[in-house]
Design a protein around this motif. Structure first.
Motif, PDB file in Angstrom:
ATOM      1  N   THR A  71       0.831  -1.203   0.000  1.00 13.03           N
ATOM      2  CA  THR A  71       0.000   0.000   0.000  1.00 13.03           C
ATOM      3  C   THR A  71       0.865   1.253   0.000  1.00 13.03           C
ATOM      4  OG1 THR A  71      -1.735  -1.182   1.189  1.00 13.03           O
ATOM      5  CG2 THR A  71      -1.840   1.212   1.232  1.00 13.03           C
ATOM      6  N   THR A  72       1.938   1.238   0.795  1.00 15.48           N
ATOM      7  CA  THR A  72       2.859   2.382   0.805  1.00 15.48           C
ATOM      8  C   THR A  72       3.406   2.631  -0.593  1.00 15.48           C
ATOM      9  OG1 THR A  72       3.526   1.868   3.077  1.00 15.48           O
ATOM     10  CG2 THR A  72       4.951   3.343   1.841  1.00 15.48           C
ATOM     11  N   GLY A  73       3.853   1.568  -1.260  1.00 16.15           N
ATOM     12  CA  GLY A  73       4.429   1.710  -2.602  1.00 16.15           C
ATOM     13  C   GLY A  73       3.458   2.316  -3.591  1.00 16.15           C
ATOM     14  N   VAL A  74       2.230   1.796  -3.620  1.00 14.14           N
ATOM     15  CA  VAL A  74       1.234   2.294  -4.572  1.00 14.14           C
ATOM     16  C   VAL A  74       0.819   3.715  -4.218  1.00 14.14           C
ATOM     17  CG1 VAL A  74      -1.084   1.925  -5.513  1.00 14.14           C
ATOM     18  CG2 VAL A  74       0.419  -0.023  -5.120  1.00 14.14           C
ATOM     19  N   GLU A 108     -10.084  -5.000 -11.142  1.00 17.62           N
ATOM     20  CA  GLU A 108     -11.309  -5.538 -10.553  1.00 17.62           C
ATOM     21  C   GLU A 108     -11.103  -6.986 -10.105  1.00 17.62           C
ATOM     22  OE1 GLU A 108     -16.060  -5.410 -11.722  1.00 17.62           O
ATOM     23  OE2 GLU A 108     -14.543  -5.304 -13.302  1.00 17.62           O
ATOM     24  N   GLU A 109     -10.499  -7.791 -10.992  1.00 22.96           N
ATOM     25  CA  GLU A 109     -10.239  -9.191 -10.646  1.00 22.96           C
ATOM     26  C   GLU A 109      -9.195  -9.294  -9.540  1.00 22.96           C
ATOM     27  OE1 GLU A 109     -10.882 -11.678 -14.768  1.00 22.96           O
ATOM     28  OE2 GLU A 109      -9.229 -10.241 -14.693  1.00 22.96           O
ATOM     29  N   MET A 110      -8.140  -8.474  -9.630  1.00 23.67           N
ATOM     30  CA  MET A 110      -7.083  -8.522  -8.624  1.00 23.67           C
ATOM     31  C   MET A 110      -7.609  -8.099  -7.259  1.00 23.67           C
ATOM     32  SD  MET A 110      -3.924  -9.468  -8.459  1.00 23.67           S
ATOM     33  CE  MET A 110      -3.925 -10.106  -6.789  1.00 23.67           C
ATOM     34  N   LEU A 111      -8.527  -7.134  -7.260  1.00 21.27           N
ATOM     35  CA  LEU A 111      -9.137  -6.680  -6.011  1.00 21.27           C
ATOM     36  C   LEU A 111      -9.914  -7.821  -5.361  1.00 21.27           C
ATOM     37  CD1 LEU A 111      -9.337  -4.087  -4.359  1.00 21.27           C
ATOM     38  CD2 LEU A 111     -11.437  -3.535  -5.589  1.00 21.27           C
ATOM     39  N   GLU A 112     -10.663  -8.554  -6.176  1.00 19.74           N
ATOM     40  CA  GLU A 112     -11.388  -9.713  -5.653  1.00 19.74           C
ATOM     41  C   GLU A 112     -10.416 -10.779  -5.158  1.00 19.74           C
ATOM     42  OE1 GLU A 112     -14.401 -10.049  -4.930  1.00 19.74           O
ATOM     43  OE2 GLU A 112     -15.751  -9.113  -6.359  1.00 19.74           O
ATOM     44  N   MET A 113      -9.384 -11.064  -5.954  1.00 21.69           N
ATOM     45  CA  MET A 113      -8.412 -12.093  -5.571  1.00 21.69           C
ATOM     46  C   MET A 113      -7.742 -11.730  -4.239  1.00 21.69           C
ATOM     47  SD  MET A 113      -8.076 -14.579  -8.017  1.00 21.69           S
ATOM     48  CE  MET A 113      -6.382 -15.105  -8.314  1.00 21.69           C
ATOM     49  N   ALA A 114      -7.344 -10.456  -4.104  1.00 20.43           N
ATOM     50  CA  ALA A 114      -6.670 -10.019  -2.880  1.00 20.43           C
ATOM     51  C   ALA A 114      -7.614 -10.087  -1.684  1.00 20.43           C
ATOM     52  CB  ALA A 114      -6.137  -8.603  -3.051  1.00 20.43           C
ATOM     53  N   SER A 115      -8.861  -9.671  -1.884  1.00 21.11           N
ATOM     54  CA  SER A 115      -9.812  -9.669  -0.773  1.00 21.11           C
ATOM     55  C   SER A 115     -10.221 -11.078  -0.372  1.00 21.11           C
ATOM     56  CB  SER A 115     -11.060  -8.862  -1.146  1.00 21.11           C
ATOM     57  OG  SER A 115     -11.812  -9.519  -2.133  1.00 21.11           O
ATOM     58  N   LEU A 116     -10.095 -12.024  -1.300  1.00 25.25           N
ATOM     59  CA  LEU A 116     -10.549 -13.391  -1.053  1.00 25.25           C
ATOM     60  C   LEU A 116      -9.445 -14.326  -0.573  1.00 25.25           C
ATOM     61  CD1 LEU A 116     -12.838 -13.652  -4.190  1.00 25.25           C
ATOM     62  CD2 LEU A 116     -13.592 -13.472  -1.817  1.00 25.25           C
ATOM     63  N   GLY A 117      -8.242 -13.793  -0.384  1.00 23.57           N
ATOM     64  CA  GLY A 117      -7.206 -14.637   0.204  1.00 23.57           C
ATOM     65  C   GLY A 117      -5.907 -14.733  -0.571  1.00 23.57           C
ATOM     66  N   SER A 172      -3.613  -1.938  -1.477  1.00 26.78           N
ATOM     67  CA  SER A 172      -2.698  -1.489  -2.535  1.00 26.78           C
ATOM     68  C   SER A 172      -3.379  -1.567  -3.891  1.00 26.78           C
ATOM     69  CB  SER A 172      -1.412  -2.338  -2.535  1.00 26.78           C
ATOM     70  OG  SER A 172      -1.667  -3.664  -2.951  1.00 26.78           O
ATOM     71  N   VAL A 173      -4.195  -2.594  -4.088  1.00 28.74           N
ATOM     72  CA  VAL A 173      -4.924  -2.729  -5.355  1.00 28.74           C
ATOM     73  C   VAL A 173      -6.003  -1.652  -5.455  1.00 28.74           C
ATOM     74  CG1 VAL A 173      -6.203  -4.314  -6.845  1.00 28.74           C
ATOM     75  CG2 VAL A 173      -4.502  -5.227  -5.252  1.00 28.74           C
ATOM     76  N   GLU A 174      -6.686  -1.366  -4.337  1.00 30.72           N
ATOM     77  CA  GLU A 174      -7.682  -0.289  -4.317  1.00 30.72           C
ATOM     78  C   GLU A 174      -7.054   1.034  -4.729  1.00 30.72           C
ATOM     79  OE1 GLU A 174      -9.086  -0.344  -0.316  1.00 30.72           O
ATOM     80  OE2 GLU A 174     -10.641  -1.825  -0.691  1.00 30.72           O
ATOM     81  N   PHE A 175      -5.903   1.335  -4.133  1.00 28.69           N
ATOM     82  CA  PHE A 175      -5.183   2.570  -4.456  1.00 28.69           C
ATOM     83  C   PHE A 175      -4.826   2.625  -5.940  1.00 28.69           C
ATOM     84  CE2 PHE A 175      -3.678   5.921  -1.747  1.00 28.69           C
ATOM     85  CZ  PHE A 175      -3.919   5.515  -0.452  1.00 28.69           C
ATOM     86  N   ALA A 176      -4.260   1.523  -6.423  1.00 21.29           N
ATOM     87  CA  ALA A 176      -3.812   1.484  -7.819  1.00 21.29           C
ATOM     88  C   ALA A 176      -4.984   1.680  -8.770  1.00 21.29           C
ATOM     89  CB  ALA A 176      -3.106   0.161  -8.103  1.00 21.29           C
ATOM     90  N   GLY A 177      -6.114   1.014  -8.482  1.00 20.33           N
ATOM     91  CA  GLY A 177      -7.285   1.160  -9.331  1.00 20.33           C
ATOM     92  C   GLY A 177      -7.859   2.561  -9.278  1.00 20.33           C
TER      93      GLY A 177
END
Length: 409
Positions: free
Chosen positions: A155-158, A198-207, A215-220
């Protein structure tokens, strides 16, 4: 000249030799004419060591003091990497999160970034320096050290890439990209060339542990080009993009990946009065104690009562159960039933939007393996199920095969 923000995880900086290797990698980008900001995690195992020290002193360490303690791991890494760069003749300057004014809220252990002051970093870059920033940490308005939670260096990086208007944010880790599922569970899992935010956000949130969800939220949100790469071998990694519209829809895969999470626990409040507002009366106190609820199921009421079930992270199981016991008494419910031996398995893919029957394929596959589904949750691009933890790997392998996600011959 491009501005690149690079983030290196704990295994990438796990030894002095690996820190030296990171310095060499950074120098290659500088030699190509790029400005570089580097975000680093603590050396592999260091955060766990510090947490162990804290638990030796106090069973439930004070959150403020715990943040002061665990934030020191990254401070070691930024200093060593800056030294390694200076030794090679490249000017570098290290900063803690507080020094570059990564301002967060005051939620110790899982603080959220509110703003970043990029002036110091921009001045250093203009003077030809490599900027090295401690990931995972910031400060609140009162000047207290805060941490962003496990994986917070992503998250810091993004966030730095967004604040500085970087051309690309590169996340270096111990894997060479995002895979259809964990290769340690499925040997023929395939590396994805690209995946949508969108897919990466789901993948990250799901485990999926490759990237932290925020970090994916920020990037998106800020449209930061994001690439996952390996610190240990060359390759293109996986590019995380806004969408796949440029792809021929005929080629769009039905499912992009299978995520899973072992760290799940389930709680059920049995015999709850079936009246309006009861969900709020249950989940309100749970949320007030900062316990995150995931899947929720409320059964159809019978005899004026209903059963209310939800899942939480396993390390918050006891805390949530304690809260629920009090709610049970207040509502006059029958009992609280808990299970901390469950797992969640999810299939994810934007291709689901245009294909029917994905969920039925998943359920049929699990039924064939005699795996009972305890809870189901769906969205436009994912289907998640809760199952007994002992069947997790069997479920993942079976689904990976059923949706033909393996590397093609």
């Amino acid at each position: 000249m491009a501005l690149i923000v690079q983030k290196y995880g704990g295994t990438s900086v796990g030894t002095v030799e690996r820190i030296e290797a990171v310095a060499e990698k950074v120098i290659k980008f500088r030699q190509d004419g790029h400005d570089v900001v580097v975000v680093v995690s603590a050396m592999s195992g260091e955060t766990n060591r510090l947490l162990g020290l804290a638990s030796d002193v106090m069973e439930r360490p004070d959150p403020r003091e715990l943040d002061v303690l665990v934030s020191t791991g990254e401070q070691v890494t930024i200093a060593l990497l800056s030294m390694a760069l200076k030794k090679r003749g490249w000017d570098a300057r290290s900063y803690t999160g507080g020094q570059v004014r990564i301002l967060t809220d005051d939620s110790h252990g899982k603080a959220r970034i509110q703003s970043i002051d990029g002036e110091k970093m921009k001045n250093d870059l203009n003077e030809g320096r490599v900027v090295v920033v401690a990931g995972f940490q910031g400060v609140d308005e009162a000047g207290n050290i805060t941490t962003l939670g496990r994986g917070g260096s992503d998250t810091t990086g993004v966030a730095l890439a967004a604040a500085l208007g970087a051309d690309e944010c590169q996340i270096y880790t111990d894997v060479d990209g995002v895979y259809t599922t964990d290769p340690r569970v499925v040997e023929d899992a395939r590396r994805l060339e690209k995946i949508t935010f969108e897919e990466m956000l789901e993948m990250a949130s799901l485990g999926s542990k490759v990237l932290q969800i925020r970090s994916v939220e920020f990037a998106g949100k800020y449209k930061v080009p994001l690439r996952v790469l390996s610190s240990f071998k060359e390759g293109p990694g996986t590019l995380i993009t806004i969408d796949n519209e440029e792809d021929d829809s005929m080629e769009q895969p039905l499912i992009s990946g299978i995520a899973f999470n072992r760290d799940e626990a389930k709680l059920t409040l049995v015999g709850v009065p079936d009246i309006p507002g009861v969900a709020s009366r249950i989940l309100g106190p749970v949320g007030d104690k900062n316990v995150e609820v995931d899947m929720i199921v409320q059964n159809i009421g019978q005899d004026g009562t209903t059963d209310f079930t939800f899942t939480v992270h396993r390390n918050e199981f006891e805390k949530a159960e304690e809260i629920l016991q009090q709610i049970c008494a207040d509502l006059g419910a029958r009992e609280v039933v808990g299970d901390n031996k469950i797992a969640k398995v999810s299939i994810v893919g934007v291709g689901m939007r245009s294909h029917a029957g994905v969920a039925s394929t998943m359920f049929r596959c699990l039924a064939k393996e005699n795996i009972n589904i305890q809870m189901i949750s769906t969205s436009e691009i994912k289907v998640s199920v809760v199952i007994d933890e002992k069947y997790l790997e069997l479920a993942v392998r079976s689904l990976h095969s059923a949706f033909e996600l393996a590397e093609s011959e």
